[in-house]
Design an enzyme around this catalytic site. Structure first.
Site, mmCIF file in Angstrom:
data_model
loop_
_atom_site.group_PDB
_atom_site.id
_atom_site.type_symbol
_atom_site.label_atom_id
_atom_site.label_comp_id
_atom_site.label_asym_id
_atom_site.label_seq_id
_atom_site.Cartn_x
_atom_site.Cartn_y
_atom_site.Cartn_z
ATOM 1 N N HIS A 84 6.111 2.212 12.844
ATOM 2 C CA HIS A 84 7.028 1.987 11.973
ATOM 3 C C HIS A 84 8.302 2.883 11.683
ATOM 4 O O HIS A 84 7.782 4.229 11.416
ATOM 5 C CB HIS A 84 6.637 1.270 10.572
ATOM 6 C CG HIS A 84 7.636 0.350 10.062
ATOM 7 N ND1 HIS A 84 7.751 -0.929 10.247
ATOM 8 C CD2 HIS A 84 8.797 0.565 9.016
ATOM 9 C CE1 HIS A 84 8.702 -1.503 9.522
ATOM 10 N NE2 HIS A 84 9.207 -0.466 8.731
ATOM 11 N N ASP A 163 8.600 -8.815 0.359
ATOM 12 C CA ASP A 163 9.379 -8.032 1.160
ATOM 13 C C ASP A 163 10.698 -8.402 1.795
ATOM 14 O O ASP A 163 11.647 -7.874 1.848
ATOM 15 C CB ASP A 163 8.564 -7.037 1.867
ATOM 16 C CG ASP A 163 9.340 -5.910 2.843
ATOM 17 O OD1 ASP A 163 9.756 -5.236 1.884
ATOM 18 O OD2 ASP A 163 9.496 -5.986 4.071
ATOM 19 N N ARG A 170 17.991 -5.456 -1.299
ATOM 20 C CA ARG A 170 18.183 -4.153 -1.358
ATOM 21 C C ARG A 170 19.403 -3.668 -0.338
ATOM 22 O O ARG A 170 19.970 -2.780 -0.580
ATOM 23 C CB ARG A 170 16.738 -3.412 -1.015
ATOM 24 C CG ARG A 170 15.842 -3.218 -2.176
ATOM 25 C CD ARG A 170 14.653 -2.966 -1.631
ATOM 26 N NE ARG A 170 14.666 -1.447 -1.191
ATOM 27 C CZ ARG A 170 13.986 -1.210 -0.091
ATOM 28 N NH1 ARG A 170 13.150 -2.063 0.697
ATOM 29 N NH2 ARG A 170 14.100 0.094 0.414
ATOM 30 N N SER A 185 7.559 -1.192 0.623
ATOM 31 C CA SER A 185 8.142 -2.091 1.667
ATOM 32 C C SER A 185 7.373 -1.939 3.027
ATOM 33 O O SER A 185 6.856 -3.113 3.667
ATOM 34 C CB SER A 185 9.698 -1.970 1.768
ATOM 35 O OG SER A 185 10.144 -2.526 3.010
#
Ligand code: URA
Length: 453
Positions: A84, A163, A170, A185
């Site tokens: 990620h 999320d 966000r 997150s």
């Protein structure tokens, strides 16, 4: 009384710690639609200014994991490794890395996100491939990993719905660049998606949410701690995002560049180097190689042999996309206008403000300004000169690919992003730090001389 959102917003605003129950009340309430966007936005902004303790961050992560299902990948043989990135500009790493690592025999089951703020998202990029389906069910994802060793899916299943909601909120409320919110997150998704091990690419520099390497290191440590506390072997590399990765920014443009990297690795050296460094760590996590040096050797051979490109083709086909797409030039020229941006003086490129480049792509429609916006896969920016290059006045610094929207502003932003000076500056390292589950932090190679941090 105390469980009223306004009270919890005030409590955080005034710098107090929220209890485990209070955090789970907020996350559950928001996921169920009982707490409205405006109250959640205010709470997120309070967190942005006041931060969260380690315990609060862990509670937030767990509440987000509990908001949906958890994927069980244990019936797929092998150590499943996920990767990620915390978000960059021109960061098409997954498109290169996932087939590369899968071709090396490490199963990749990955859940990716959409663009966030000025940064791009893998799902938006993949969806620019005609027919490509990211919304697989958990069963479909597992079947695909079992058959071809690779799947990259969006968060559409019922994995971490909290999320999914918070991410898009966000994105439009200036609450992205905040260590506990990013850590929860990223790690909630990684824990829920059931991988055995995770490699985190924590970006730092002018194009990252964490502008300073030390802030990125804090984020890396926070995420590695959360991973270890939840039984997921986690390694993080803090890597340079002080200029766009490769040359292309924008969804279809980036897919095309990823294909180029797999076909002709020398054409996109910085992207390929990062993929080899990250991929080596993934092979070590997946116990496919004992150390980063031997892992790198395996990956270089796979890249040269064309096996990674073949795996990309197989992957696109498996997820419903048209595999011949990668044999064609992206059909950009007919439908978009190309506007060059020229150097305003002679000099060396000493800085490219990468967030500004990301914003140029955003105003063209490559990302979202409002939650409900759709992205235009065709648009974006191409960087012709990277840091260290010498340019003459009038040379092309880059090109804006526009479909009509935001052209002038994108041209202005791209020009403004470039700093040209008489003398060149030393390049920053590619990798600043490596953080592992046992807490060891090592600084990365100085200037890519030691290629195996
Ligand atoms: N990537 C994520 O998945 N979440 C964030 O908050 C930032 C980057």
């Amino acid at each position: 009384m105390s469980m009223q959102p306004a009270f919890l917003i005030k409590k955080k605003r005034d710098g107090q710690e929220l209890t485990t129950n209070e955090i789970s009340y907020l996350i559950n309430g928001y996921t169920k639609g009982e707490i409205p966007d405006y109250q959640m936005s205010a709470w997120l902004m309070a967190v942005f200014f006041r931060g969260m303790s380690r315990r609060e961050t862990a509670d937030l992560t767990r509440a987000m994991v509990r908001s949906g299902e958890r994927c069980d990948l244990s019936d797929i043989p092998g150590i499943k490794v996920d990767k990620h990135s915390t978000g960059g500009v021109g960061d098409k790493t997954t498109l290169v890395l996932a087939p590369l690592v899968a071709a090396a025999g490490v199963p990749v089951a990955k859940m990716s996100g959409r663009g966030l703020g000025h940064t791009g998202g893998t799902i938006d990029k993949l969806e620019s491939i005609p027919g490509f389906r990211c919304a697989l069910t958990i069963e479909e994802m597992k079947r695909q990993v079992r058959t071809i060793g690779l799947a990259v899916v969006s968060q559409t299943g019922n994995l971490t719905p909290a999320d999914k909601l918070l991410y898009s909120l966000r994105d439009v409320t200036a609450t992205v660049d905040c260590v506990p919110l990013i850590a929860a997150s990223v790690m909630s998704k990684k824990i829920a998606s059931g991988a055995d091990a995770v490699l985190l690419d924590v970006k730092t520099g002018s194009g990252a949410f964490m502008k300073e390497p030390e802030d990125a290191l804090l984020l890396a440590r926070t995420m590695v701690e959360i991973g270890s506390d939840n039984g997921v072997r986690t390694t993080a590399l803090v890597t340079n995002m002080d200029e766009p990765l490769g040359h292309s920014i924008g969804n279809a443009l980036e897919v095309s560049e990823a294909v180029t990297a797999l076909r002709d690795p020398r054409a996109v050296p910085d992207l390929v180097e990062l993929c080899l460094v990250l991929g080596s760590q993934m092979l070590v996590l997946g116990e496919r190689a004992p150390d980063a040096a031997s892992a790198r050797h395996i990956l270089e051979e796979i890249l040269e042999s064309g096996l990674a490109l073949a795996k990309l083709r197989e992957w696109i086909g498996a997820q419903g996309g048209d595999p011949t797409f990668i044999d064609r030039d992206v059909p950009l020229s007919r439908s978009v206008t190309q506007v060059p941006v020229q150097a305003f003086r002679d000099g060396y490129v000493t800085r490219i403000d990468t967030e500004t480049v990301g914003r140029a792509a955003l105003v063209l429609g490559a990302g979202r300004v409002r939650k409900e916006d759709t992205v235009d896969p065709r648009v974006g920016v191409s960087i012709r000169k990277k840091q260290g290059a010498f340019v003459r006045r009038g040379d092309d610094l880059g090109v804006v690919y526009s479909a009509g929207r935001g052209t002038d502003e994108a041209v202005r932003l791209l020009a403004q992003a470039y700093q040209l000076e008489e003398r060149p500056v030393d390049p920053e390292p590619l990798v600043y730090y490596r953080v592992e589950s046992d807490g060891v932090v090592s600084s990365g190679p100085g200037h890519n001389s030691d290629r195996n941090p």
